[in-house]
Design an enzyme around this catalytic site. Structure first.
Site, PDB file in Angstrom:
ATOM      1  N   CYS A   1       0.891  -1.165   0.000  1.00 41.60           N
ATOM      2  CA  CYS A   1       0.000   0.000   0.000  1.00 41.60           C
ATOM      3  C   CYS A   1       0.925   1.209   0.000  1.00 41.60           C
ATOM      4  O   CYS A   1       1.453   1.593   1.033  1.00 41.60           O
ATOM      5  CB  CYS A   1      -0.897  -0.009   1.239  1.00 41.60           C
ATOM      6  SG  CYS A   1      -1.992   1.423   1.319  1.00 41.60           S
TER       7      CYS A   1
ATOM      8  N   CYS B   1      -0.457   4.364   2.062  1.00 44.02           N
ATOM      9  CA  CYS B   1      -0.752   4.298   3.504  1.00 44.02           C
ATOM     10  C   CYS B   1      -0.455   2.892   4.022  1.00 44.02           C
ATOM     11  O   CYS B   1       0.681   2.476   3.967  1.00 44.02           O
ATOM     12  CB  CYS B   1      -2.180   4.732   3.787  1.00 44.02           C
ATOM     13  SG  CYS B   1      -3.392   4.237   2.546  1.00 44.02           S
ATOM     14  N   SER B   2      -1.448   2.171   4.514  1.00 44.34           N
ATOM     15  CA  SER B   2      -1.176   0.874   5.142  1.00 44.34           C
ATOM     16  C   SER B   2      -2.420  -0.005   5.134  1.00 44.34           C
ATOM     17  O   SER B   2      -2.673  -0.713   6.097  1.00 44.34           O
ATOM     18  CB  SER B   2      -0.708   1.089   6.578  1.00 44.34           C
ATOM     19  OG  SER B   2      -1.649   1.902   7.259  1.00 44.34           O
ATOM     20  N   CYS B   3      -3.197   0.046   4.056  1.00 42.82           N
ATOM     21  CA  CYS B   3      -4.434  -0.735   3.962  1.00 42.82           C
ATOM     22  C   CYS B   3      -4.120  -2.220   4.087  1.00 42.82           C
ATOM     23  O   CYS B   3      -3.196  -2.713   3.433  1.00 42.82           O
ATOM     24  CB  CYS B   3      -5.126  -0.464   2.634  1.00 42.82           C
ATOM     25  SG  CYS B   3      -5.555   1.267   2.433  1.00 42.82           S
TER      26      CYS B   3
END
Lengths: 239, 203
Positions: free
Chosen positions: B106, B109-111
């Site tokens: 991702c 971000c950090s999905c």
């Protein structure tokens, strides 16, 4: 441009750390839990209307990320993941008037003097019930709206290059690049709020495939494809 | 007094101060954060994903359904309520094969697919990984201890909208007579994001 939108592809970096821990400091799980509670108690959720919390704001992933994308880009890389969360979330509570910076500072000093001092106890159990119920139900972006997708599987599409906004869902490395529609997801998807660059209202989302050489020319690896889900608002017909 | 305090101690005190004020002001309760943490320790974590992978390894028809319609296939199994909950509203599985290696990243971000994998580990959130994995995945994987030959196609999936991907890794050789439970025990979170292969631990 906003550097936070262009992380994918940056050169000149050290090897990646394969740190498998989710939290590297015990305090990090506390700010994670606070953020989940805020999302679960956000005023856009119908179920929250009957929950006895004093939280009355609209708070989603989009708001957290808008904060991170709004940071000075050089500062962004100085702080660890949950340090950015702590800065953004405590800043939000101060700016929104829930707590004052003085209160926060004086409590912080008190806990610095004794980190093991207990937290207050009590509160309405209905608040916790909603937080866990939110985790079980989620907050799906799928909308019950009829849309006619502009593109179909196999179409060549060009990624638009809109000016930077406070919060963006388009990875920077894709801007102006051409890809091929690999899948048209069924239905329409909104975003928590309009981003100002074409995303927000219900629209189709596509899985678009790119050859890594079409993005990075010779500075990538052979036999590599990149798949990205892209909101229709970021795509156009090739010129 | 904050000038002489180290960074971690300061953050620990600051987050405790914030939590304390939010409880006093009736925004959350004294138990909210503990209950969230407990949810990810007991209900939603990589132990769920490992069971899904193990079932797909022993049941080819289930594997086919999992790849065709991931949420419906997961719903066939007995899990705590909430497998389509937060960060699992639109999950999809992709399968590694001898010809294709999938890696999830991702970049913005950090999905991460919470119901099947729990919360994202630090390597996945690291800006260095996010920057490099999308452009030079084989090099990054080699640093993680995984060699992917140039003859194998690498598919990198950048999570930038609604889908939360996870990888169905290849079943390791030498596990032909293993039970589903034994298989689930060797499936790691890293393997379900394509950052590692599943291996049989040396006994």
């Amino acid at each position: 441009m906003k550097l936070q939108h262009y992380i994918g592809g940056i050169e000149g970096l050290e090897p990646s750390s394969f740190e498998k821990k989710v939290f590297v400091q015990p305090w990090e799980e506390r700010i994670f839990g606070i953020h989940v509670a805020m999302m679960a108690l956000s005023n856009h959720l119908e179920a929250v209307k009957s929950v006895p919390t004093k939280f009355s704001s609209f708070w989603t992933w989009g708001h957290l990320r808008q904060g991170a994308e709004g940071m000075n880009p050089f500062d962004y890389f100085k702080y660890r993941y949950y340090e950015k969360w702590l800065g953004g979330i405590s800043g939000f509570f101060v700016e929104s008037g829930y707590v004052t910076e003085e209160e926060l500072k004086s409590k912080t000093d008190a806990y610095l003097a004794n980190l093991l001092a207990p937290l207050p106890s009590g509160g309405e159990p209905a608040i916790d019930d909603q937080v866990i119920e939110y985790l079980r139900l989620g907050d799906s972006p799928a909308c019950d709206v009829e849309v006619q997708p502009k593109f179909k599987v196999g179409d060549v599409v060009t990624v638009k290059n809109p000016p930077p906004v406070d919060h963006c869902k388009l990875p920077g490395y894709l801007r102006t690049k051409k890809g091929v529609v690999d899948e048209v997801y069924e239905g329409a998807y909104n975003y928590y709020f309009p981003t100002g660059d074409g995303v927000g209202d219900p629209m189709p989302i596509y899985n678009v495939v790119f050859d890594s050489h079409d993005i990075w020319d010779s500075i990538t690896e052979p036999n590599t494809k990149i798949y990205v889900q892209i909101f229709e608002g970021y795509l156009e017909d090739p010129a | 007094m904050t000038e002489n305090v180290d960074r971690e101690t300061y953050s620990a005190a600051r987050v405790r101060a914030l939590e304390s004020l939010l409880i006093e002001k009736e925004i959350i309760t004294g138990e909210t954060v503990d209950k969230v943490i407990e949810f990810f320790e007991k209900d939603m974590g990589p132990f769920n994903g490992a069971r899904i992978v193990a079932k797909a390894w022993v049941d080819p028809a289930f594997k086919e359904r999992l790849l065709a319609d991931t949420p419906s296939a997961i719903a066939e199994m007995s899990f705590p309520r909430g497998m389509a909950g937060a960060e699992g509203e639109n999950m999809m599985a992709v399968a590694n094969t001898p010809e294709v290696h999938n890696l999830i990243v991702c970049t913005m971000c950090s999905c991460y697919p919470w119901p099947v994998l729990g919360l994202p580990p630090y390597w996945f959130k690291d800006p260095t990984f996010r920057a490099r994995a999308i452009r030079e995945p084989r090099k990054v994987l080699k640093e993680f201890g995984l060699d992917v030959a140039e003859s194998v196609e690498v598919k990198v999936w950048d999570t930038s909208a609604q889908i939360r991907w996870f990888v169905l890794p290849e079943r390791p050789e030498g596990t032909e007579d293993w039970t589903e439970e034994q298989l689930a025990a060797i499936v790691t979170p890293e393997s379900m994001q394509g950052a590692a292969k599943v291996t049989v631990p040396a006994s």
